[in-house]
Write an enzyme that holds these catalytic residues in place. Structure first.
Site, PDB file in Angstrom:
ATOM      1  N   HIS A   1      -3.615  -1.351   4.758  1.00 18.64           N
ATOM      2  CA  HIS A   1      -2.246  -2.096   4.736  1.00 18.64           C
ATOM      3  C   HIS A   1      -2.610  -3.285   4.134  1.00 18.64           C
ATOM      4  O   HIS A   1      -1.985  -4.538   4.669  1.00 18.64           O
ATOM      5  CB  HIS A   1      -1.958  -2.408   6.342  1.00 18.64           C
ATOM      6  CG  HIS A   1      -1.474  -1.329   6.936  1.00 18.64           C
ATOM      7  ND1 HIS A   1      -1.722   0.013   6.897  1.00 18.64           N
ATOM      8  CD2 HIS A   1       0.043  -1.205   7.421  1.00 18.64           C
ATOM      9  CE1 HIS A   1      -0.800   0.789   7.587  1.00 18.64           C
ATOM     10  NE2 HIS A   1       0.088   0.174   7.763  1.00 18.64           N
TER      11      HIS A   1
ATOM     12  N   ASP B   1       0.828  -1.119   0.089  1.00 17.27           N
ATOM     13  CA  ASP B   1      -0.070  -0.220   0.184  1.00 17.27           C
ATOM     14  C   ASP B   1       0.791   1.190   0.001  1.00 17.27           C
ATOM     15  O   ASP B   1       0.373   2.398  -0.243  1.00 17.27           O
ATOM     16  CB  ASP B   1      -0.915   0.022   1.206  1.00 17.27           C
ATOM     17  CG  ASP B   1      -1.619  -1.290   1.339  1.00 17.27           C
ATOM     18  OD1 ASP B   1      -2.964  -1.368   1.453  1.00 17.27           O
ATOM     19  OD2 ASP B   1      -1.072  -2.157   1.776  1.00 17.27           O
TER      20      ASP B   1
END
Ligand SMILES: Cc1ncc(C[n+]2csc(CCOP(=O)(O)OP(=O)(O)O)c2C)c(N)n1
Ligand SMILES: [Mg+2]
Length: 819
Positions: A595, A553
């Site tokens: 995440h 990410d």
């Protein structure tokens, strides 16, 4: 290993005030007598020649751009031309004291800097060295053209060569310095220390820091200057580059003989404008750019404002700062005042400034002022300077004539896929330079002692699971690959957040802290842009580097560095530079929306990147080994679901000895004949579970193929399987819309259409945020999704009762809602 620096609460809580150093502003005082002694008339006149050469070069381009003609030559230049007419003194002063092995990086407005640095290098190199460079660069292609018109000695030939190589590049010709792969904004010529120029504002900053890091880590001579615009101070990556360059650890923790901080000079070519915005007074708040140094370190980056309209003031500053950098006391910031008379680009309507302002600057025109200086101080006569001027004009005319002619200067043959061949270097190199790798422990005494003692497979000879803590894991397999290359390649360095001491957020590097000195493994600031960008600079300077971004990410924070820099410089150099850079990223889970994304499709979409995603410990080691011996940029995906898993699929487990997985080859994990399931990453295990159910409940045998590679990828085994089974489902943890699974599905459809019983089905994650851990099974593809999709879209399973909604009609309504 714990930290060596203790944080003392008494000291940390001590009252006081901060004192900042003073920043000199235009402090250079001209002393003609001293300057005459220092430089000598010949060199002072050469400075004039170089400034006048740049001016004529840019006037020529301006004429081509605006009138389609220069003197008797007609040419329509389609590409851009960001001219720096007015900024010549800043460029020549910057380059004057530089040695050929000092590097400069620059921006979209860098023609002047290319010429200034090249002319400076030509002056310092012997005839033999110049000939060697010209004869070997691009197999002598630019030289061959230049020899057809150039007359005079080797230095004169080299000057024509520089002008031609640069201009032919701007015009996109095969004999241009980068074979036309770069053009005006990206032209460069490494043999003279002219490194990539960047069309992304501020993009060169972290790359240049990485190049300076390469020089330090590998004990190479020279400094690195990044010439960037004043408006680039607003760019996050420039700030990150300064943070990275100013880390204390170079002086507090690194071996002393490395020599301190990377020798990087941030030279802001301050022409007071972005395109039209004014950093000073409008778009920024620093008042004076040099002030920014105060926020970076106690030395305020040795910042100064320098009068860039006086080449000698700039040369003086560079000479002094070069010493600071050589002593390892960098980074340095210069705020070099200058001004462009021409617009930002030829399309500039000039609506943002007055003609009066431009005229005010013209009154101080550096070329005219410096000419007066030479005349007043008897360094040259008007006739001599006029002769220089006519020599330049004549040269420029000849160079331009050769560069505009398609006969003399053809373009590369695009039909022959030449550009395609530049995309990857496709070489395998055990080491990027000779020499003994610097290590702190013999290899056998590292953590390898523990990993080597583990079971290499998660299963015993009968296929029963072995105790997990005693089995080598995916993370440990990665460790073994890293360790191997660290002990083979002396240039290899690795960094990222928490890489040292912690061993990386997931412990892959545990044990490396004890094995490697700081300059080969270190913690970076939380600067994902600079982590990736410096790695680009390190790699293109000749070193192997592994940069790590904890979660995939976080690639969002390094978008430009990955998508525009890491991916493009090999091809834009027409094969002159290589990019042995492995960027490790992990796909998370259980940490929610920010995440847990699988962003494989985003990088696979970008030309110039190799993309790998191992799903087993065997592949983790074999594919990282492969990536780490290559010379191409690799985005290496890992899965947090797998770090602690042992090898359960590859018979024999993970070899202790070195091996590589063949590039681009998918792996058949389970043979079958009724349906093909292709997976990317950790989805493999859910596909295998689905295959088991298919077999047990429905008597169907599924062939499960782990793609392993996204680019390059050999479709043959996948297509062969599709032809055999006639039914294909592709599954991955990436959100379904626009995923690489769709690319696979589309290509399989085209390659095996006649053999398919139905459309290739895609199972991806929902087009949602990843919810909290407790809810994430509703987001990521599950075994049931695969079975239900097969049942609804490809092969009705007798008696199967779907528990999830996977009918084709779902595609319609989900897309209509954008989810
Ligand atoms: C990241 C990025 N944003 C915007 C642009 C468009 N752009 C090109 S040059 C420029 C202004 C740059 O000003 P400065 O850094 O001061 O350099 P100068 O042009 O003055 O030499 C802009 C906004 C770009 N190329 N890259
Ligand atoms: Mg500017």
């Amino acid at each position: 290993m714990t930290k060596q620096i203790t944080i003392d609460p008494v000291q940390a809580r001590q009252p006081g005030t901060l004192k900042a150093p003073e920043i000199p502003v235009n402090a250079y005082v001209s002393d003609p007598k001293a300057e005459a002694r220092k430089f000598g008339a010949e060199n002072l006149v050469r400075i004039y020649r170089d400034m006048a050469t740049i001016r004529e070069f840019e006037l020529m381009l301006d004429a081509f751009k605006k009138q389609g003609a220069y003197k008797d030559l007609s040419y329509n230049h389609a590409g851009p031309a960001h001219l720096s007419i007015g900024q010549e003194a800043a460029a020549v002063g910057m380059a004057y004291h530089l040695a050929p092995d000092d590097f400069i990086f620059g921006s979209h407005r860098s023609h002047g800097e290319i010429l200034a640095k090249s002319l400076s290098a030509i002056d310092k190199l012997s005839d033999d060295a110049l000939l060697r460079i010209m004869e070997s660069y691009l197999d002598g292609a630019p030289l061959k053209v230049v020899q057809s018109f150039s007359r005079g000695d080797v230095q004169s030939l080299a000057i024509d060569y520089t002008l031609y190589g640069t201009l032919a590049e701007i015009f996109g010709r095969a004999a241009g310095f980068n074979r036309g792969m770069g053009g005006s904004m990206h032209a460069f010529f490494p043999p003279f220390g002219v490194m990539p120029n960047n069309a992304i504002v501020g993009g060169a900053a972290d790359i240049a820091v990485g190049s300076a890091l390469f020089k330090r880590v590998n004990r190479r001579p020279g400094i690195v200057i990044v010439n960037i615009g004043d408006a680039s101070m607003g760019c996050g990556p420039v700030w990150e580059a300064m943070m990275f360059a100013a880390m204390d650890q170079y002086r507090t923790l690194w071996p002393e003989d490395i020599g301190g901080a990377p020798p990087i000079l941030f030279n802001f070519m301050n022409n007071f404008y972005g395109m039209g915005g004014q950093p000073q007074g409008e778009t920024m708040g620093f008042g004076m750019l040099a002030r920014v140094g105060l926020g970076v370190n106690p030395e305020a980056m040795h910042a100064e404002r320098v009068d860039g309209y006086n080449p000698l003031a700039v040369a003086d500053a560079i000479e002094r700062k070069r010493k600071v950098l050589a002593e390892g006391r960098g980074p340095v910031l210069l705020d070099t005042v200058t001004y462009r008379y021409t617009g930002h680009s030829p399309s500039d309507a000039g609506s943002y400034r007055t003609k009066e302002e431009v005229d005010l600057w013209r009154q101080f025109d550096s070329l005219a002022t410096y000419r007066d200086y030479l005349l007043t101080n008897d360094h040259a006569t008007a006739a001599q300077l006029d002769a220089i001027q006519s020599d330049i004009a004549e040269r420029m005319h000849q160079v331009a004539r050769a560069a505009v002619s398609l006969e003399t200067s053809p373009r590369v043959d695009t039909d022959a896929d030449v550009i395609g061949e530049f995309m990857f270097s496709n070489q395998m190199k055990d080491r990027m330079a000779e020499g003994a790798p610097e290590v702190l422990l013999p290899k056998e005494e590292t953590r390898l002692k523990q990993t080597a003692a583990k079971f290499r497979s998660g299963l015993d000879a009968d296929g029963a699971p072995l105790p997990k803590p005693k089995c080598l894991t995916y993370a440990e397999a990665l460790f073994e690959a890293m360790l191997h290359r660290f002990y083979e390649d002396p240039t290899m360095t690795a960094y990222g957040e928490e890489n040292r001491d912690w061993g990386g957020a997931f412990g892959v590097y545990r044990g490396l802290t004890e094995a490697l000195p700081y300059h080969r493994l270190f913690n970076s600031p939380i600067s994902e842009g600079a982590i990736a960008g410096t790695a680009v600079g390190y790699a293109l300077s000749g070193g192997r580097v592994v940069a790590e971004l904890m979660y995939c990410d976080f690639m969002g924070r390094a978008g430009d560095e990955i998508f525009n820099q890491m991916s493009k410089w090999q091809a834009m150099s027409a094969g002159v530079l290589q990019m042995p850079l492995v960027l490790r990223v992990s796909v998370g889970s259980k940490y929610g929306a920010q995440h847990s994304q699988d962003w494989t499709s985003i990088v696979a979409h970008i030309p110039g990147l190799k993309v790998m995603f191992p799903a087993t410990p065997y592949d983790a080691k074999g594919m990282l080994n492969l990536a780490l011996r290559g010379t191409d940029p690799v985005v290496f995906f890992e899965s947090q679901r797998l770090y602690n898993e042992p090898e359960t699929l590859v018979p024999g487990g993970v070899p202790l000895d070195y091996y590589e997985v063949p590039m681009g080859e998918p792996a058949v994990r389970k043979p079958g004949k009724d349906v093909t399931i292709v997976t990317i990453g950790a989805t493999l295990y859910r596909a295998l579970a689905a295959a088991k159910d298919l077999e047990a409940t429905y008597g169907l045998s599924a062939e499960v193929i782990d793609a392993r590679f996204l680019n390059p990828l050999n479709y043959d085994p996948i297509v062969a399987s599709a032809k055999k089974t006639g039914r294909v489902l592709v599954a991955s943890d990436a959100s379904e819309r626009g995923s690489f699974a769709h690319t696979l599905a589309s290509n399989i459809t085209q390659l095996a259409f006649d053999y398919l019983d139905g459309p290739v089905a895609v199972v991806g994650s929902r087009n949602w945020i990843t919810p909290a851990a407790e809810l994430e099974d509703a987001f990521f593809p599950q075994k049931e999704w695969i079975l239900d999709t097969l049942h609804e879209r490809l092969l009705p399973l007798p008696g199967h009762r779907p528990t999830t909604r996977q009918a084709a009609s779902e595609i319609i309504w989900r897309n209509r809602l954008g989810i």
